[in-house]
Design a protein around this motif. Structure first.
Motif, short mmCIF file in Angstrom:
data_model
loop_
_atom_site.label_atom_id
_atom_site.label_comp_id
_atom_site.label_asym_id
_atom_site.label_seq_id
_atom_site.Cartn_x
_atom_site.Cartn_y
_atom_site.Cartn_z
N ASP A 181 1.61 6.74 -6.93
CA ASP A 181 0.62 7.74 -7.28
C ASP A 181 1.16 9.15 -7.13
O ASP A 181 0.80 10.05 -7.89
CB ASP A 181 -0.63 7.55 -6.42
N GLU A 182 2.03 9.34 -6.15
CA GLU A 182 2.62 10.66 -5.94
C GLU A 182 3.70 10.97 -6.97
O GLU A 182 3.84 12.11 -7.43
CB GLU A 182 3.18 10.76 -4.53
N ARG A 229 -9.57 4.54 0.52
CA ARG A 229 -8.57 3.90 1.39
C ARG A 229 -9.23 2.92 2.36
O ARG A 229 -8.72 1.83 2.61
CB ARG A 229 -7.79 4.96 2.17
N ARG A 271 -10.99 10.24 -1.03
CA ARG A 271 -9.78 9.43 -0.86
C ARG A 271 -9.86 8.57 0.39
O ARG A 271 -9.44 7.40 0.39
CB ARG A 271 -8.54 10.34 -0.82
N LEU A 324 -6.82 2.42 -6.42
CA LEU A 324 -6.22 1.77 -5.26
C LEU A 324 -7.06 0.58 -4.78
O LEU A 324 -6.52 -0.50 -4.51
CB LEU A 324 -6.06 2.78 -4.12
N LEU A 348 -6.06 7.38 -6.71
CA LEU A 348 -6.96 7.94 -5.70
C LEU A 348 -7.71 9.13 -6.30
O LEU A 348 -7.15 9.89 -7.09
CB LEU A 348 -6.18 8.38 -4.47
N LEU A 395 0.82 -1.21 0.00
CA LEU A 395 0.00 0.00 0.00
C LEU A 395 0.86 1.26 0.00
O LEU A 395 0.52 2.26 -0.65
CB LEU A 395 -0.94 0.00 1.20
N ALA A 396 1.98 1.22 0.71
CA ALA A 396 2.90 2.36 0.69
C ALA A 396 3.48 2.54 -0.71
O ALA A 396 3.64 3.67 -1.20
CB ALA A 396 4.02 2.15 1.71
N GLU A 401 0.80 4.14 -3.02
CA GLU A 401 0.63 5.59 -2.82
C GLU A 401 1.87 6.35 -3.28
O GLU A 401 1.76 7.47 -3.81
CB GLU A 401 0.30 5.87 -1.36
N TRP A 402 3.04 5.77 -3.11
CA TRP A 402 4.27 6.42 -3.61
C TRP A 402 4.22 6.53 -5.13
O TRP A 402 4.56 7.58 -5.69
CB TRP A 402 5.49 5.61 -3.16
#
Length: 215
Positions: free
Chosen positions: A73-74, A93, A89, A164, A82, A66-67, A70-71
């Motif tokens: 996605d950033e 999540r 969001r 996600l 997201l 999951l980390a 999200e990384w």
């Protein structure tokens, strides 16, 4: 990028889907969980937990699926995993965490091995354990999903494209089917799974399409 994972690992499967959705190329390095390669020094130097996946990008090592999602996605915002808006969001999540934090961990390979090797569970008891926790989780998930999607009038939890949540749900559907859970009993979950299965990013990520599936 390099992805160190196992073809049937749900966590590795999630990351493969996300990488494919974003159109990111990566080298795949199999880690055979059945042979215990995750416990050996080469892999534990990447992930001291002895778990998969591990994603390496330009020398940076990331763990925990999951980390990693999200990384990604950033770092690679489009297409987004997201939706816009803090509340939207948070809702995505929450549903993703239902799968990744509550349903899947209790059927993780190391948990199942402990059940059998240390507590003496039979193969039948192991399967019953898996079906119990998936069923309990899917019951709640189906109850949450249907009204949310109806209210949104969207195909997927985060909008008109998978994100996600779907990265987490599809591997869990694969596991459910593998152990004989009737996914058809959960029409919203089944519909989302079928819609995702029709997309190339999800097809490419399937366990049987990974190089270590035949090893």
């Amino acid at each position: 990028m390099e992805l160190h994972g196992y073809f049937r690992s749900s966590a590795s499967y999630r990351v493969r889907i996300a990488l494919n959705l974003k159109g990111l190329e990566y080298q795949y390095h199999p880690v055979n969980l059945l042979k215990g390669e995750q416990k050996e020094a080469p892999h534990k130097s990447l992930n001291p937990q002895g778990l998969v996946p591990a994603l390496i990008d330009d020398g940076l090592v990331l763990t925990q699926s999951l980390a990693i999602l999200e990384w990604l996605d950033e770092q690679h915002p489009q297409p987004a995993l997201l939706p816009d808006g803090a509340l939207a969001r948070a809702r995505v999540r929450a549903l993703a965490y239902n799968v990744a934090c509550d349903i899947q961990p209790v059927q993780n390979l190391r948990v199942l091995k402990y059940l059998q090797a240390e507590l003496g569970a039979s193969d039948e008891q192991k399967v019953a354990w898996i079906r119990h926790w998936i069923g309990l989780g899917f019951d709640a998930l189906e109850t949450q999903l249907a009204p949310q999607l109806n209210a949104q009038s969207t195909a997927f939890v985060g909008g008109e494209t998978p994100g996600l949540f779907e990265c987490c749900l599809v591997p869990q559907i694969y596991s459910a089917e593998r152990f004989g859970v009737a996914v058809s009993d959960y029409p919203t979950i089944a519909r989302i799974g079928a819609d995702c299965a029709a997309l190339p990013a999800f097809e490419k990520a399937r366990p049987e399409n990974q190089p270590d599936s035949t090893l």
